[in-house]
Design a protein around this motif. Sequence first.
Motif, PDB file in Angstrom:
ATOM      1  N   LEU A  91       0.850  -1.187   0.000  1.00 62.59           N
ATOM      2  CA  LEU A  91       0.000   0.000   0.000  1.00 62.59           C
ATOM      3  C   LEU A  91       0.889   1.242   0.000  1.00 62.59           C
ATOM      4  O   LEU A  91       2.093   1.134   0.173  1.00 62.59           O
ATOM      5  N   ALA A  92       0.279   2.403  -0.219  1.00 66.03           N
ATOM      6  CA  ALA A  92       1.012   3.648  -0.024  1.00 66.03           C
ATOM      7  C   ALA A  92       1.030   3.895   1.480  1.00 66.03           C
ATOM      8  O   ALA A  92       0.047   4.345   2.056  1.00 66.03           O
ATOM      9  N   GLU A  94       2.334   5.926   3.660  1.00 71.69           N
ATOM     10  CA  GLU A  94       2.147   7.207   4.359  1.00 71.69           C
ATOM     11  C   GLU A  94       0.722   7.715   4.228  1.00 71.69           C
ATOM     12  O   GLU A  94       0.288   8.558   5.001  1.00 71.69           O
ATOM     13  N   PHE A  95      -0.006   7.201   3.236  1.00 71.23           N
ATOM     14  CA  PHE A  95      -1.374   7.651   3.016  1.00 71.23           C
ATOM     15  C   PHE A  95      -2.321   6.960   3.977  1.00 71.23           C
ATOM     16  O   PHE A  95      -2.114   5.809   4.357  1.00 71.23           O
ATOM     17  N   SER A  96      -3.403   7.662   4.314  1.00 71.58           N
ATOM     18  CA  SER A  96      -4.444   7.056   5.129  1.00 71.58           C
ATOM     19  C   SER A  96      -5.136   5.959   4.324  1.00 71.58           C
ATOM     20  O   SER A  96      -5.001   5.874   3.105  1.00 71.58           O
ATOM     21  N   ARG A  99      -7.213   7.528   1.647  1.00 73.36           N
ATOM     22  CA  ARG A  99      -6.499   8.025   0.457  1.00 73.36           C
ATOM     23  C   ARG A  99      -6.005   6.882  -0.418  1.00 73.36           C
ATOM     24  O   ARG A  99      -5.918   7.022  -1.631  1.00 73.36           O
ATOM     25  N   LEU A 103      -7.219   6.777  -4.326  1.00 69.70           N
ATOM     26  CA  LEU A 103      -6.287   6.684  -5.450  1.00 69.70           C
ATOM     27  C   LEU A 103      -6.794   5.665  -6.479  1.00 69.70           C
ATOM     28  O   LEU A 103      -6.702   5.893  -7.690  1.00 69.70           O
ATOM     29  N   ALA A 104      -7.342   4.553  -5.984  1.00 74.06           N
ATOM     30  CA  ALA A 104      -7.878   3.545  -6.906  1.00 74.06           C
ATOM     31  C   ALA A 104      -9.112   4.082  -7.617  1.00 74.06           C
ATOM     32  O   ALA A 104      -9.332   3.798  -8.796  1.00 74.06           O
ATOM     33  N   GLN A 106      -9.672   7.235  -8.382  1.00 74.03           N
ATOM     34  CA  GLN A 106      -9.210   8.181  -9.411  1.00 74.03           C
ATOM     35  C   GLN A 106      -8.556   7.435 -10.569  1.00 74.03           C
ATOM     36  O   GLN A 106      -8.666   7.863 -11.724  1.00 74.03           O
ATOM     37  N   VAL A 119      -7.919  16.935  -3.589  1.00 73.44           N
ATOM     38  CA  VAL A 119      -8.670  15.676  -3.514  1.00 73.44           C
ATOM     39  C   VAL A 119      -9.442  15.545  -2.194  1.00 73.44           C
ATOM     40  O   VAL A 119     -10.479  14.909  -2.151  1.00 73.44           O
ATOM     41  N   LEU A 125     -14.427  11.451  -5.191  1.00 74.02           N
ATOM     42  CA  LEU A 125     -13.422  10.464  -4.767  1.00 74.02           C
ATOM     43  C   LEU A 125     -13.723   9.920  -3.376  1.00 74.02           C
ATOM     44  O   LEU A 125     -13.681   8.717  -3.140  1.00 74.02           O
ATOM     45  N   VAL A 161      -9.206  -1.592  -1.877  1.00 73.44           N
ATOM     46  CA  VAL A 161      -8.569  -0.956  -3.038  1.00 73.44           C
ATOM     47  C   VAL A 161      -8.969  -1.703  -4.314  1.00 73.44           C
ATOM     48  O   VAL A 161      -9.317  -1.088  -5.325  1.00 73.44           O
TER      49      VAL A 161
ATOM     50  N   ALA B 192      -1.844  18.675  -3.359  1.00 76.60           N
ATOM     51  CA  ALA B 192      -3.172  18.306  -2.870  1.00 76.60           C
ATOM     52  C   ALA B 192      -4.049  17.709  -3.968  1.00 76.60           C
ATOM     53  O   ALA B 192      -5.117  17.184  -3.694  1.00 76.60           O
ATOM     54  N   ARG B 194      -5.122  15.433  -7.623  1.00 75.66           N
ATOM     55  CA  ARG B 194      -5.086  14.031  -8.039  1.00 75.66           C
ATOM     56  C   ARG B 194      -3.703  13.657  -8.549  1.00 75.66           C
ATOM     57  O   ARG B 194      -3.191  12.577  -8.263  1.00 75.66           O
ATOM     58  N   GLN B 204       6.048   6.277  -2.879  1.00 79.87           N
ATOM     59  CA  GLN B 204       5.889   5.341  -1.770  1.00 79.87           C
ATOM     60  C   GLN B 204       5.856   3.886  -2.227  1.00 79.87           C
ATOM     61  O   GLN B 204       6.385   3.005  -1.559  1.00 79.87           O
ATOM     62  N   ASN B 205       5.178   3.634  -3.353  1.00 78.00           N
ATOM     63  CA  ASN B 205       4.982   2.246  -3.767  1.00 78.00           C
ATOM     64  C   ASN B 205       4.564   2.167  -5.243  1.00 78.00           C
ATOM     65  O   ASN B 205       3.386   2.070  -5.557  1.00 78.00           O
ATOM     66  N   ARG B 208       2.269  -0.709  -6.380  1.00 77.04           N
ATOM     67  CA  ARG B 208       0.861  -0.520  -6.029  1.00 77.04           C
ATOM     68  C   ARG B 208       0.175   0.394  -7.049  1.00 77.04           C
ATOM     69  O   ARG B 208      -0.939   0.130  -7.499  1.00 77.04           O
ATOM     70  N   ILE B 212      -3.117  -0.559  -9.645  1.00 79.31           N
ATOM     71  CA  ILE B 212      -4.464   0.014  -9.736  1.00 79.31           C
ATOM     72  C   ILE B 212      -4.682   0.693 -11.089  1.00 79.31           C
ATOM     73  O   ILE B 212      -5.747   1.248 -11.329  1.00 79.31           O
ATOM     74  N   GLY B 324      -2.981  13.276   5.116  1.00 76.99           N
ATOM     75  CA  GLY B 324      -4.419  13.049   5.236  1.00 76.99           C
ATOM     76  C   GLY B 324      -4.858  11.830   4.488  1.00 76.99           C
ATOM     77  O   GLY B 324      -4.144  11.300   3.703  1.00 76.99           O
TER      78      GLY B 324
END
Lengths: 249, 324
Positions: A91-92, A94-96, A99, A103-104, A106, A119, A125, A161, B192, B194, B204-205, B208, B212, B324
């Motif tokens: 997963l990313a 650092e992202f919650s 998020r 991302l998926a 978007q 976003v 989203l 995801v 911030a 997309r 980060q990845n 991944r 997607i 966030g």
Amino acid sequence: MVEPVLDVKGLEKSFGALKATNGASLDLRPGEIHALIGPNGAGKSTLINQISGALAPDAGSIRFLGTDITMLDTARRARMGLARTFQISSLAQEFSALRNVMLAVQARQGTSLRFFRPVASDVSLTEPAMRMLSRVGLADRANVPAAALSHGERRQLEIAVALAMEPKAFLLDEPMAGMGPEGSKALTGFLDGLRREAPILLVEHDMDAVFALADRVSVLVYGRIIATGSVSEIRNDPEVRRAYLGEPA
Amino acid sequence: MGARETTVNVLLVLLLPAVALTALFIGEAFYITLATRIAILALAAVGLNIALGLGGLVSFGHAAFFGLGGYVAGVLATHAFNMEPVAFGLPGTTAMPAIWLVAILLCGLVALPIGLVSLRTSGVYFIMITLAFAQMIYYFAISWPAYGGEDGLSLSMRNGFPGLNTAKPFPYFVVVFVLLLAGLLLFHRLRASRFGAALEAARQNPARLAAIGISPFAIRLVAFVLSAMITGLAGALFADLNRFVSPSMLSWHMSGELIVLIILGGKNRLFGPLAGAALYVLFEYALGGLTERWQLFLGLVLLAVVFFARGGLIGLLAGRPRHG
């Protein structure tokens, strides 16, 4: 016969002298869960990586929804509707959780080249992403960074995801790995319903889950599919019992 | 962004105009030039921060774009002064907006093939290949006598901006500062957006992101080009500040300096480049007056940052970044 969603034929992949995939063929039909099992080192991950596009096969072909995708990269296959989850959660970090799913969403909308609108306040989203998190039971953990989630929660997030991609087929690489008995049971129930949305190619070590879910099972040994059939056929196949279930013939 | 980071950011933004205004009133033009220099280096680093901070792409070749921007300002002004067309009958110009536009477009055009090749690699190979491209452009500039070669190119006067007397330090500072604010706003919105989400996920990845359905390569390429354009704009401003452009703006020292600015200030922080540039120029000024070997002390500070304050100056003042 119904046209299979995913049709893998004669796949071969060698790493040096090791033949990790040795003429593997299998297909995935609409509405089914097709389990892929095999002992450790049988080449399950290598096979999944070729189907998802992370590895290029040396020979053979992969057709998805009637199109030859053997030469397409991972991102193209994903955009066509092939959603994979990873054996080790990927997963990313650092992202919650939210998020990660956004991302998926978007990606499915194909809108990653938008540069100005934030976003965080974009309901097109956040709303679908929250819905997916609710489906896997992670709604109350939406704002927790992926790195801070528990192992089981990360497995759930992987599924969320994949759901957000609204795929035409799922490739689930050991979704139960490292989950407790409670979690495995809940996930088994969830996957049971999921096959109605899109067929699932399920790589799994948890035999209870495989036998409860699978419409068909394929057994991979030394890079070769040695048997494909219903759960009861596989259970009673002498070659499978010898090679995999560890019983004397 | 946390409340503390917002406070730090507001103070940082106010710092430069405060210095410049004070200097204006006490009649010390030198400090206005110092503030302008900080703002320009900060803008160059804001550009690099898109690639390095958001995308995790350690480009060791951004001097190429900084220098190209500088040469655009120098070359266009020289042709305008001599009243000779630049190429294809197109005239030179001394109008800053036109120069900026050409610098931005040219840097984007050059960054595209560099990115197409470099982004096929990663890690240390990416660092080396971006360095190699920049050095090619550096040696090209040195060996091409038309624009001064090794000696560089002087601008007989600073280029103009409609309605402002840019020859005076303060109006020029205002021009530069407004562009820095625009650059910071762009970075903020980009992060911030997309695109920013996809770019940060590519850092980060990447596996991944591909899984997607978003190609990390395409996202990184766009980021690299945008990043080069902003750094190129800063280069044009730098040439106008010094009224001089030379191959040293293209050299690998400059690339390293831009990276140092970001590390000092805090990578992937909105105001990291500004904090880093302020610190760097202050060091250069304060210690440079005492010893020629001031970079030795800068090295020590850099060591301290890497060991004790990974988040740079912003991290030290405002704490860890929020996601966030």
